[in-house]
Design an enzyme around this catalytic site. Structure first.
Site, PDB file in Angstrom:
ATOM      1  N   LYS A 287       0.729  -1.143   0.058  1.00  0.00           N
ATOM      2  CA  LYS A 287      -0.001   0.065  -0.046  1.00  0.00           C
ATOM      3  C   LYS A 287       0.924   1.268  -0.028  1.00  0.00           C
ATOM      4  O   LYS A 287       2.105   1.217   0.448  1.00  0.00           O
ATOM      5  CB  LYS A 287      -0.788   0.119   1.034  1.00  0.00           C
ATOM      6  CG  LYS A 287      -2.006  -1.019   1.204  1.00  0.00           C
ATOM      7  CD  LYS A 287      -2.860  -0.756   2.377  1.00  0.00           C
ATOM      8  CE  LYS A 287      -4.103  -1.800   2.666  1.00  0.00           C
ATOM      9  NZ  LYS A 287      -4.973  -1.697   1.677  1.00  0.00           N
ATOM     10  N   ARG A 361     -10.517 -11.270   1.701  1.00  0.00           N
ATOM     11  CA  ARG A 361     -11.033 -12.532   1.219  1.00  0.00           C
ATOM     12  C   ARG A 361     -10.515 -13.802   1.446  1.00  0.00           C
ATOM     13  O   ARG A 361     -11.257 -14.612   1.304  1.00  0.00           O
ATOM     14  CB  ARG A 361     -11.654 -12.153  -0.307  1.00  0.00           C
ATOM     15  CG  ARG A 361     -10.386 -11.681  -0.973  1.00  0.00           C
ATOM     16  CD  ARG A 361     -10.820 -11.158  -2.399  1.00  0.00           C
ATOM     17  NE  ARG A 361     -11.027  -9.589  -2.062  1.00  0.00           N
ATOM     18  CZ  ARG A 361     -11.167  -8.662  -3.033  1.00  0.00           C
ATOM     19  NH1 ARG A 361     -11.446  -9.044  -4.226  1.00  0.00           N
ATOM     20  NH2 ARG A 361     -10.985  -7.301  -2.818  1.00  0.00           N
TER      21      ARG A 361
HETATM   22  N1  BES Z   1      -8.019  -3.674   4.322  1.00  0.00           N
HETATM   23  C1  BES Z   1      -8.235  -3.294   2.818  1.00  0.00           C
HETATM   24  C2  BES Z   1      -9.376  -2.354   2.656  1.00  0.00           C
HETATM   25  C3  BES Z   1      -9.628  -1.079   3.515  1.00  0.00           C
HETATM   26  C4  BES Z   1      -9.253  -0.028   2.656  1.00  0.00           C
HETATM   27  C5  BES Z   1     -10.020  -0.964   4.688  1.00  0.00           C
HETATM   28  C6  BES Z   1      -9.500   1.256   3.251  1.00  0.00           C
HETATM   29  C7  BES Z   1     -10.180  -0.099   5.339  1.00  0.00           C
HETATM   30  C8  BES Z   1      -9.906   1.210   4.771  1.00  0.00           C
HETATM   31  C9  BES Z   1      -8.124  -4.496   2.067  1.00  0.00           C
HETATM   32  O1  BES Z   1      -7.684  -5.653   2.589  1.00  0.00           O
HETATM   33  C10 BES Z   1      -7.523  -3.870   0.691  1.00  0.00           C
HETATM   34  O2  BES Z   1      -6.661  -3.696   0.647  1.00  0.00           O
HETATM   35  N2  BES Z   1      -8.601  -3.957  -0.369  1.00  0.00           N
HETATM   36  C11 BES Z   1      -8.040  -3.554  -1.610  1.00  0.00           C
HETATM   37  C12 BES Z   1      -8.583  -4.361  -2.814  1.00  0.00           C
HETATM   38  C13 BES Z   1      -7.806  -4.362  -4.067  1.00  0.00           C
HETATM   39  C14 BES Z   1      -6.697  -4.679  -3.915  1.00  0.00           C
HETATM   40  C15 BES Z   1      -8.833  -5.309  -4.961  1.00  0.00           C
HETATM   41  C16 BES Z   1      -8.794  -2.123  -1.680  1.00  0.00           C
HETATM   42  O3  BES Z   1      -9.512  -1.766  -1.274  1.00  0.00           O
HETATM   43  O4  BES Z   1      -8.126  -1.352  -2.555  1.00  0.00           O
HETATM   44 ZN    ZN Z   2      -5.502  -5.351   1.634  1.00  0.00          ZN
END
Ligand code: BES
Ligand code: ZN
Ligand code: ZN
Length: 507
Positions: A287, A361
């Site tokens: 991230k 997931r």
């Molecule tokens: N934990 C994140 C989602 C999230 C984002 C929670 C912001 C709280 C605040 C999740 O694991 C994630 O990183 N999801 C990605 C999915 C993508 C890679 C398809 C996302 O939402 O960007």
């Molecule tokens: Zn994630």
């Protein structure tokens, strides 16, 4: 903080602060304060007289208009035993609903605290207080009392605390159970919030699992913690793939509640499943650094399940409920899984990990399969699953995804009664078609950028084996960036009380 009943009349109550919320409606002009709804009239007159017309004054001047959560404070009211009188606005509605009462109680608590009052009484004189109202008030006070400052060392922070929160009720009442229920729900949410708020160095998967089993021991629940070896035996390859990048071993808490008398009418067994990523760096699909510190709340789903199970243990609904909390840390390291890795989930389906940041997931599907193997007939999962859900719904509604309209209705009824908002999202087959892998049964992400929270839900649906299932995407609602008058900044505890209510109202 203790929450107690108070049966004296408003002007005779001797607490530091008394708070009137009943009659204080948003008014266009003072004229309409004279057209108060019938039940608030009496209290208005009593307090206005005791304050020598102060209430009329603040309305007249426009100092106070009665907007929701607005406050006005009068010190040393002449005709009252209390040291101060607080008015809390109730907005435009003619009658209080429990959602508003919960917030108003939070406002009262936080105002009292910030001004250094140690005891406060919320007035209900003239209103017909029922059990639901008392529960909501007690709960709101507890929620308002939570502060995310556990790790601040300033000893002064403990100087401003409310020791006693009184709820005014008629002398002869039967509201004791309602007070207990509100307290149980408030404490359950605050337990979840305390866990969510812990930073990831202090709350590892092991520590979170320990917190789950401590909660279970305190409340007479059975709790089993699956470790890595057990997960390997069970074939939880999707979860283990996420866990492998961290030195911190994974865990899965399984918390069991069985009703004392099993209900004859229903053989339902509810599974509550919560995403417990104690920190989400994204893994190798790392991230951006900005805001990454917030990813300590990526275990808010697991915390909600732990909190809900505590309340369920105390409220004893007549349905069997098992909580599942898969816990991992999603790290980037030489051991971490790579984009393109193919893992085999517990139910045998293979998944191509196209993005290691779509890890929630992956841990959920193995928990879902495990819950089904353990006899779950209905599944609810709560997960901070996608940023996309916040794009769609901001922090107002959480997303609700389901394969079963009837189960959805049941859940929505529970959520509405608890004043939590979950917006139903579409689940058409076309979204499933966006999940295509050339090399495994499924990819863990879709090709495009759009509809990310829906394709995530469709991915989960592939593992529920046709069981009635609800997925709650709480990524946008589990963390409050700016404090509200009734709630601190930080973890909200969303989904706890709706899950509890679902179990309570099952029959
Ligand atoms: N934990 C994140 C989602 C999230 C984002 C929670 C912001 C709280 C605040 C999740 O694991 C994630 O990183 N999801 C990605 C999915 C993508 C890679 C398809 C996302 O939402 O960007
Ligand atoms: Zn994630
Ligand atoms: Zn995540």
């Amino acid at each position: 903080m203790e929450i107690l009943f108070q049966t004296s009349r408003a002007t005779a109550i001797e607490t530091g602060l008394v708070a009137a919320i009943g009659f204080v409606r948003e008014q266009d002009a003072l004229a309409s304060t004279r057209e108060l709804h019938a039940s608030g009239r009496e209290l208005f007159e009593a307090l206005n007289t005791a304050t020598r017309g102060w209430i009329e004054d603040v309305f007249l001047r426009g100092e106070f208009t009665g907007k929701a959560c607005e406050t006005a404070l009068l010190h040393r009211p002449a005709g009252m035993a209390a040291k101060a009188l607080l008015l809390v606005g109730g907005g435009r509605r003619a009658n209080w609903n429990t959602a508003e009462l919960r917030k108003a109680a939070g406002v009262v608590l936080r105002t009292a605290k910030s001004k250094g009052f140690r005891d406060v009484c919320l007035l209900t004189e003239g209103e017909e207080v029922n059990a639901a109202m008392v529960s909501a008030i007690a709960e709101g006070a507890l929620l308002g009392d939570f502060e995310p400052d556990a790790h601040k060392t300033d000893p002064k922070k403990n100087e401003k605390v409310v020791d006693r929160f009184y709820i005014q009720v008629p002398p002869r009442h039967t509201l004791d159970n309602a007070l207990v229920r509100g307290t149980v729900l408030g404490e359950a949410q605050n337990l979840a919030r305390t866990l969510i708020n812990e930073p990831a160095n202090l709350l590892t998967p092991q520590k979170l699992a320990q917190a789950a089993s401590d909660m279970a021991a305190r409340n007479g629940l059975e709790c089993e913690i699956l470790d890595r070896a057990r997960m390997q035996q069970l074939g939880m390859g999707a979860l283990l793939g996420v866990a492998q990048g961290s030195l911190e071993p994974p865990a899965m808490a399984v918390i069991k509640y069985s009703p004392a008398v099993s209900p004859l009418s229903s053989s339902a067994h509810l599974a509550l499943i919560g995403k417990g990523v104690t920190f989400d760096t994204g893994g190798i699909s790392i991230k951006p650094s900005e805001g990454m510190e917030k990813m300590k709340y990526d275990m808010a789903g697991a915390a909600a399940v732990i909190g809900a199970m505590q309340a369920i243990a105390r409220l004893k609904p007549s349905i069997a409920v098992t909580g599942y909390a898969p816990m991992v840390e999603n790290m980037a390291s030489d051991r971490a899984q790579r984009p393109g890795d193919i893992v085999t989930s517990m139910n045998g389906k293979t998944v191509e990990v196209l993005n290691t940041d779509a890890e929630g997931r992956l841990i959920l599907i193995d928990a879902i399969t495990y819950a089904i193997r353990n006899g779950a007939t209905h599944l609810v999962d709560a997960a901070t699953l996608t940023g996309s859900i916040a794009v769609a719904l901001a922090s107002v509604h959480a997303g609700l995804f389901t394969n079963d309209a009837e189960f959805q209705k049941r859940f929505q009824t529970a959520a509405a009664a608890e004043g939590e908002r979950f917006w139903p999202m579409p689940m058409d087959e076309e979204y499933k078609e966006m999940l295509k892998s050339a090399f495994a049964d499924l990819p863990n992400i879709s090709g495009g950028r759009y509809g990310g929270s829906i394709t995530a839900a469709k991915f989960l649906e592939e593992f529920v084996e046709g069981k009635p299932w609800i997925h709650l995407d709480i990524a946008g609602t589990a963390w409050l960036d700016d404090a509200k008058p009734f709630l601190s900044k930080g973890p909200t505890g969303i989904a706890v009380r709706s899950m509890v209510r679902l179990a309570e109202d099952w029959l």
